[in-house]
Design a protein around this motif. Structure first.
Motif, PDB file in Angstrom:
ATOM      1  N   ARG A  58       0.840  -1.201   0.000  1.00 20.12           N
ATOM      2  CA  ARG A  58       0.000   0.000   0.000  1.00 20.12           C
ATOM      3  C   ARG A  58       0.874   1.249   0.000  1.00 20.12           C
ATOM      4  O   ARG A  58       1.800   1.375   0.813  1.00 20.12           O
ATOM      5  CB  ARG A  58      -0.912   0.013   1.215  1.00 20.12           C
ATOM      6  CG  ARG A  58      -1.724   1.303   1.382  1.00 20.12           C
ATOM      7  CD  ARG A  58      -2.789   1.145   2.442  1.00 20.12           C
ATOM      8  NE  ARG A  58      -3.807   0.192   1.994  1.00 20.12           N
ATOM      9  CZ  ARG A  58      -4.835  -0.195   2.745  1.00 20.12           C
ATOM     10  NH1 ARG A  58      -4.965   0.286   3.977  1.00 20.12           N
ATOM     11  NH2 ARG A  58      -5.709  -1.052   2.273  1.00 20.12           N
ATOM     12  N   GLU A  60       0.661   5.481   0.263  1.00 14.66           N
ATOM     13  CA  GLU A  60      -0.210   6.512   0.816  1.00 14.66           C
ATOM     14  C   GLU A  60       0.346   7.899   0.529  1.00 14.66           C
ATOM     15  O   GLU A  60       1.564   8.081   0.345  1.00 14.66           O
ATOM     16  CB  GLU A  60      -0.364   6.336   2.334  1.00 14.66           C
ATOM     17  CG  GLU A  60      -1.269   5.195   2.741  1.00 14.66           C
ATOM     18  CD  GLU A  60      -1.559   5.210   4.232  1.00 14.66           C
ATOM     19  OE1 GLU A  60      -0.885   5.978   4.960  1.00 14.66           O
ATOM     20  OE2 GLU A  60      -2.451   4.459   4.671  1.00 14.66           O
ATOM     21  N   ASN A 129      -6.728  11.576   2.913  1.00 11.05           N
ATOM     22  CA  ASN A 129      -5.761  10.484   2.949  1.00 11.05           C
ATOM     23  C   ASN A 129      -6.029   9.580   1.753  1.00 11.05           C
ATOM     24  O   ASN A 129      -7.093   8.962   1.659  1.00 11.05           O
ATOM     25  CB  ASN A 129      -5.889   9.683   4.247  1.00 11.05           C
ATOM     26  CG  ASN A 129      -5.600  10.531   5.472  1.00 11.05           C
ATOM     27  OD1 ASN A 129      -4.539  11.144   5.571  1.00 11.05           O
ATOM     28  ND2 ASN A 129      -6.544  10.586   6.398  1.00 11.05           N
ATOM     29  N   SER A 131      -4.861   6.358  -0.627  1.00 10.34           N
ATOM     30  CA  SER A 131      -4.045   5.136  -0.635  1.00 10.34           C
ATOM     31  C   SER A 131      -4.375   4.314  -1.871  1.00 10.34           C
ATOM     32  O   SER A 131      -5.485   4.383  -2.411  1.00 10.34           O
ATOM     33  CB  SER A 131      -4.291   4.307   0.632  1.00 10.34           C
ATOM     34  OG  SER A 131      -5.620   3.828   0.664  1.00 10.34           O
ATOM     35  N   ASN A 144      -0.249   6.002  -6.923  1.00 12.09           N
ATOM     36  CA  ASN A 144      -0.735   6.879  -5.862  1.00 12.09           C
ATOM     37  C   ASN A 144      -0.262   8.316  -6.079  1.00 12.09           C
ATOM     38  O   ASN A 144      -1.032   9.273  -5.894  1.00 12.09           O
ATOM     39  CB  ASN A 144      -0.254   6.358  -4.506  1.00 12.09           C
ATOM     40  CG  ASN A 144      -0.799   7.170  -3.349  1.00 12.09           C
ATOM     41  OD1 ASN A 144      -0.190   8.145  -2.914  1.00 12.09           O
ATOM     42  ND2 ASN A 144      -1.969   6.771  -2.848  1.00 12.09           N
ATOM     43  N   SER A 183       3.655  10.557  -2.194  1.00 11.23           N
ATOM     44  CA  SER A 183       3.381   9.116  -2.207  1.00 11.23           C
ATOM     45  C   SER A 183       4.564   8.328  -1.665  1.00 11.23           C
ATOM     46  O   SER A 183       5.715   8.560  -2.053  1.00 11.23           O
ATOM     47  CB  SER A 183       3.057   8.668  -3.636  1.00 11.23           C
ATOM     48  OG  SER A 183       2.863   7.274  -3.678  1.00 11.23           O
TER      49      SER A 183
END
Length: 501
Positions: A58, A60, A129, A131, A144, A183
């Motif tokens: 992931r 973010e 936020n 992701s 991202n 990111s």
């Protein structure tokens, strides 16, 4: 002022709670392998699933929604919250996804990209936020980052001019998007999470195991504990006979040596029966069961020996004219004349009775008690057992034997398959039901109890066989376990149960 608060608990209610707790604990003890097996299977499945699961990473980033290149103006107060929520929805729009796919030349649909994109916001802040999940760290970080850039450009193109002041109204600065936290890929994988999966699987497995254990116990109709037997039959358990394992070729029912738990169990059964006869004499006792293979023949033979050892004169009658087993127990020939011969008048009772010697060759005659054990075999098998056993001749025979012996024990066929036992039950002072642990069922108990109550039969109690030593009788401090070394030749031998239990 003093006030006294006292809580009283009804003794019957407290006893019910205790019985309920004992029942649940007993279920867990007996079904522990189901509980552990289900939990182990669920945990193993979770571990295997985690091992086979594809790794997902992931990335973010944090995006700040502002006005005129800065944060929201104070005069707007909480009214800026809906703008932030609107921006969160717009970021996950198809137009943004199509632009990202086009810029990065990705080979996937906008719906697929948006399904791996998550946007969250706090109503108290102007921060989004963002992701994005992918099986490649570099792709996750790149997509991202591109999401933030594309969204920033689209907001600037469509909402970047603001609203000028008109008619005395204050001008509204243009909305802006600032990428505050670029990111980056999180250090921990989104999946798999083996530790979390195994812990959750362990909790779920225990819950499913508990459910499976209690369901298995609920649908299991077998009688496994003393409490279940007493509840099903409505009478107390007057004897618990432990399980004794013998050799494969050892088919004896009565033994003439042994001083263990089984001998003590039959002595306790003898004492309970004698106690039941204090107020009302019990001379004739029928030993039967609801179904076959419960151990009634073994109980009858060993109980007769135990009673005779106490000094009482005892006779055992083979009342099972269909499948006689006591002949083998006392090593009497199967073709010997017996009960049927007496009932049809072909033989006198004194000629049919066989005396069973009690004294062991190792025991001095001075130590022998006054008790006597006799046996009346079944005789030739008749075509009409029920009619013979319910006849007037049978009733007169029992009355005559009750005058000659202290105790008359009758081994009969099971109650439910044939009517022979019910015919005998009306002629005796009391009936003892033999119930074998894990083999007798609650359905059999319900049917037999209904028959007994309908016919008004005097049910003395239940003899619970094949129990573990913990549920029966344990030796204490050497008592009931073995005779002292210098007294073994003088001590009387006791009966031991057969593996038939």
């Amino acid at each position: 002022m003093t006030s006294n608060w006292s809580t009283t608990v009804d003794p019957s209610e407290a006893e019910g709670i205790e019985v309920g707790l004992r029942h649940y604990i007993d279920v867990l003890r007996r079904r522990r392998w189901i509980l552990l097996s289900v939990a182990a299977i669920v945990v193993a499945a979770a571990a295997l699933f985690s091992a086979l699961q594809q790794s997902i990473y992931r990335a973010e980033s944090k995006v700040v929604i502002g006005q005129g290149g800065g944060l929201p103006q104070p005069q707007f107060g909480n009214q800026f919250g809906p703008y932030v929520a609107t921006m969160a929805d717009l970021l996950k729009s198809t137009v943004v996804a199509e632009a990202v796919i086009r810029n990065l030349e990705l080979e996937e649909s906008p719906q697929s990209l948006l399904s791996r994109t998550k946007v969250s916001s706090n109503p108290e802040t102007a921060v989004l936020n963002v992701s994005y999940d992918h099986d490649s760290q570099s792709v996750a970080r790149e997509v991202n980052g591109e999401l933030g850039l594309v969204f920033q450009q689209l907001v600037k193109a469509r909402f970047g001019e603001g609203t000028p002041a008109q008619g005395g109204q204050t001008a509204v600065p243009p909305l802006t998007v600032t990428i505050f936290d670029p990111s980056h890929v999180l250090p921990r994988k989104v999946q798999p999470r083996p530790v979390r999966n195994v812990v959750l699987a362990g909790v779920l497995g225990l819950l499913l195991g508990l459910l499976a254990a209690f369901l298995r116990d609920y649908f299991d109709r077998g009688l496994r504990t003393r409490e279940m037997v007493e509840q099903s039959y409505g009478v107390p358990v007057i004897g618990q006979i432990p399980f004794v394992k013998l050799g494969r070729r050892d088919r004896r029912v009565v033994f003439w040596e042994g001083f263990g738990d089984v001998a003590e169990a039959f002595r306790a059964l003898r004492a309970n029966l004698q106690y039941l006869g204090v107020k009302r004499p019990i001379r004739t006792i029928l030993v039967t069961s609801a179904a076959p293979n419960q151990g009634k023949t073994t109980v009858t033979a060993n109980l007769a020996v135990a009673i005779a050892r106490s000094g009482a004169t005892t006779i055992v009658i083979e009342g099972d004219l269909r499948r006689p087993r006591l002949n083998n127990a006392f090593e009497i020939g199967a073709q010997r004349p017996g009960l049927t011969s007496v009932l049809i008048g072909a033989l006198d009772i004194d000629e049919a009775i066989v005396d069973i010697p009690l004294r062991s060759s190792r025991m001095p005659a001075a130590r022998e008690r006054e008790g006597r054990l006799s046996f009346l075999p079944s005789g030739p098998q008749p075509p009409n057992p029920s009619e013979l056993l319910s006849s007037l001749q049978m009733s007169e025979l029992l009355d005559r034997l009750a005058l000659s012996y202290d105790y008359v024990l009758i081994d009969s066929p099971p109650v439910l398959p044939v009517a022979d036992a019910l015919a005998l039950a009306r002629l005796v002072d009391g009936v003892a039901i033999v119930v074998r642990r894990n083999h007798s069922t609650r359905d059999e108990a319900k049917e037999l109890r209904a028959l007994i109550e309908r016919l008004g039969i005097n049910l003395l109690g239940v003899v619970f066989t094949d129990v573990s030593s913990a549920g029966g009788y344990r030796s204490y401090g050497g008592y009931g376990d073995a005779a002292p070394e210098d007294d073994r030749t003088a001590r009387e031998p006791e009966p031991v149960a057969h593996e038939e239990f």
